[in-house]
Scaffold this motif. Structure first.
Motif, PDB file in Angstrom:
ATOM      1  N   LEU A   1       0.805  -1.137   0.026  1.00 30.12           N
ATOM      2  CA  LEU A   1       0.003   0.102  -0.030  1.00 30.12           C
ATOM      3  C   LEU A   1       1.013   1.226  -0.037  1.00 30.12           C
ATOM      4  O   LEU A   1       1.656   1.337   0.747  1.00 30.12           O
ATOM      5  N   ASN A   2       0.552   2.254  -0.882  1.00 34.83           N
ATOM      6  CA  ASN A   2       1.168   3.513  -1.195  1.00 34.83           C
ATOM      7  C   ASN A   2      -0.009   4.470  -0.925  1.00 34.83           C
ATOM      8  O   ASN A   2      -0.618   4.795  -1.869  1.00 34.83           O
ATOM      9  N   GLN A   3      -0.256   5.227   0.385  1.00 38.40           N
ATOM     10  CA  GLN A   3      -1.494   6.000   0.695  1.00 38.40           C
ATOM     11  C   GLN A   3      -1.264   7.020  -0.395  1.00 38.40           C
ATOM     12  O   GLN A   3      -2.395   7.533  -0.927  1.00 38.40           O
ATOM     13  N   ASN A   4      -0.371   7.809  -0.603  1.00 40.74           N
ATOM     14  CA  ASN A   4      -0.086   8.853  -1.555  1.00 40.74           C
ATOM     15  C   ASN A   4      -0.462   8.640  -2.731  1.00 40.74           C
ATOM     16  O   ASN A   4      -1.285   9.224  -3.144  1.00 40.74           O
ATOM     17  N   ALA A   5       0.117   7.448  -3.448  1.00 40.60           N
ATOM     18  CA  ALA A   5      -0.313   7.157  -4.767  1.00 40.60           C
ATOM     19  C   ALA A   5      -1.665   6.812  -4.709  1.00 40.60           C
ATOM     20  O   ALA A   5      -2.467   7.115  -6.151  1.00 40.60           O
ATOM     21  N   ARG A   6      -2.307   6.117  -3.866  1.00 32.76           N
ATOM     22  CA  ARG A   6      -3.977   5.845  -3.830  1.00 32.76           C
ATOM     23  C   ARG A   6      -4.689   7.114  -3.693  1.00 32.76           C
ATOM     24  O   ARG A   6      -5.502   7.110  -4.798  1.00 32.76           O
ATOM     25  N   LEU A   7      -4.459   7.983  -3.161  1.00 37.02           N
ATOM     26  CA  LEU A   7      -5.206   9.080  -3.139  1.00 37.02           C
ATOM     27  C   LEU A   7      -4.862   9.743  -4.348  1.00 37.02           C
ATOM     28  O   LEU A   7      -5.995  10.430  -4.700  1.00 37.02           O
ATOM     29  N   GLN A   8      -3.756   9.895  -4.984  1.00 34.79           N
ATOM     30  CA  GLN A   8      -3.843  10.774  -6.133  1.00 34.79           C
ATOM     31  C   GLN A   8      -4.355  10.140  -7.464  1.00 34.79           C
ATOM     32  O   GLN A   8      -5.273  10.664  -8.001  1.00 34.79           O
ATOM     33  N   LEU A   9      -4.338   8.601  -7.484  1.00 35.81           N
ATOM     34  CA  LEU A   9      -5.230   8.192  -8.491  1.00 35.81           C
ATOM     35  C   LEU A   9      -6.497   8.160  -8.326  1.00 35.81           C
ATOM     36  O   LEU A   9      -7.396   8.460  -9.393  1.00 35.81           O
ATOM     37  N   ARG A  10      -7.032   8.218  -7.185  1.00 31.25           N
ATOM     38  CA  ARG A  10      -8.452   8.171  -6.947  1.00 31.25           C
ATOM     39  C   ARG A  10      -9.017   9.618  -7.286  1.00 31.25           C
ATOM     40  O   ARG A  10      -9.924   9.727  -8.054  1.00 31.25           O
TER      41      ARG A  10
END
Length: 239
Positions: free
Chosen positions: A175-184
């Motif tokens: 899990l990469n929280q920053n990448a997750r939020l950016q893609l969302r």
């Protein structure tokens, strides 16, 4: 330390689960010092750059889909004589059968057949597995249920098949929280609950059933999203 040499024989080389597993296995063994070569029965459509970057030679038997070609046996024999591998590791039904037949014409120390499905296309293929089993040292399958079925229908004897699950690179998928939020944000998903389906747009993946199921979800709630990623002949129909 001397590492073994292995040729991976695959029915085709496109973007699919079986092919991804093969490439991951080939590149990891190469990093460990193995002598690795990949041979595709059909002209390759994917992973050429990845294999080249890893220093893994890629050959093709130049077969055509749906067109049996006995010459492929002798093309493969020629490659085997050039490489002299310790192991021939075959993936998917056509490669599994070809790898066994070629053993009649060239002596290979170890031949491994790997199936990637519970049903590889009908009863005659299961009979072909049974008839050529003596030419394989071991058969593996990525599903426990599939192993049980292959034994039950007589495709492979119980003592010749093992369950070998697909490997997952947990570091790559952590899990990469920053990448997750950016893609969302880029996809406009906001706070929606998201399902993701990744696979070929082919009949076996049963996307129509998935879409019908998701419609039932959206009938009950409006904060859900379904993402589908893949390629295939049914892409336009599914869209």
């Amino acid at each position: 330390m001397v590492f073994p040499s292995v040729i991976f024989l695959t029915t085709g080389l496109a973007y699919g689960g079986a092919e991804t597993q093969l490439v991951n296995l080939a590149t990891r063994l190469k990093k460990r010092g193995w002598d690795v070569c990949v041979v595709s029965m059909l002209p390759p459509q994917a992973f050429m750059e990845e294999l080249a970057a890893a220093g893994i030679p890629l050959s093709t038997l130049n077969m055509r889909r749906g067109m049996p070609d006995p010459r492929a046996v002798f093309r493969l024999v020629k490659i085997l004589r050039q490489w002299r591998p310790d192991i021939l590791h075959c993936h998917m039904v056509h490669a599994n059968l070809l790898g066994r037949v070629v053993r009649v014409f060239y002596r290979i120390l170890v031949v491994i057949s790997t199936a990637h499905n519970m049903n590889e296309g009908g009863r005659w293929r299961e009979i072909a597995y049974r008839m050529t089993d003596f030419l394989a040292d071991k058969t593996t399958n990525v599903s426990r249920a599939a192993v049980d079925r292959y034994i039950r229908v007589g495709a492979v004897p119980k003592d010749k098949i093992i369950f070998m699950p697909n490997g997952i690179d947990t570091f790559r998928f952590q899990l990469n929280q920053n990448a997750r939020l950016q893609l969302r944000r880029e996809l406009g998903l906001n706070e929606n609950f998201v399902w993701l389906a990744v696979g070929r747009f082919e009949e076996a993946k049963d996307y129509p059933n998935l879409l019908q199921a998701f419609k039932s979800v959206t009938d009950e709630r409006n904060d859900a999203a379904l993402l589908i990623a893949g390629q295939g002949t049914l892409f336009e129909d599914i869209k």
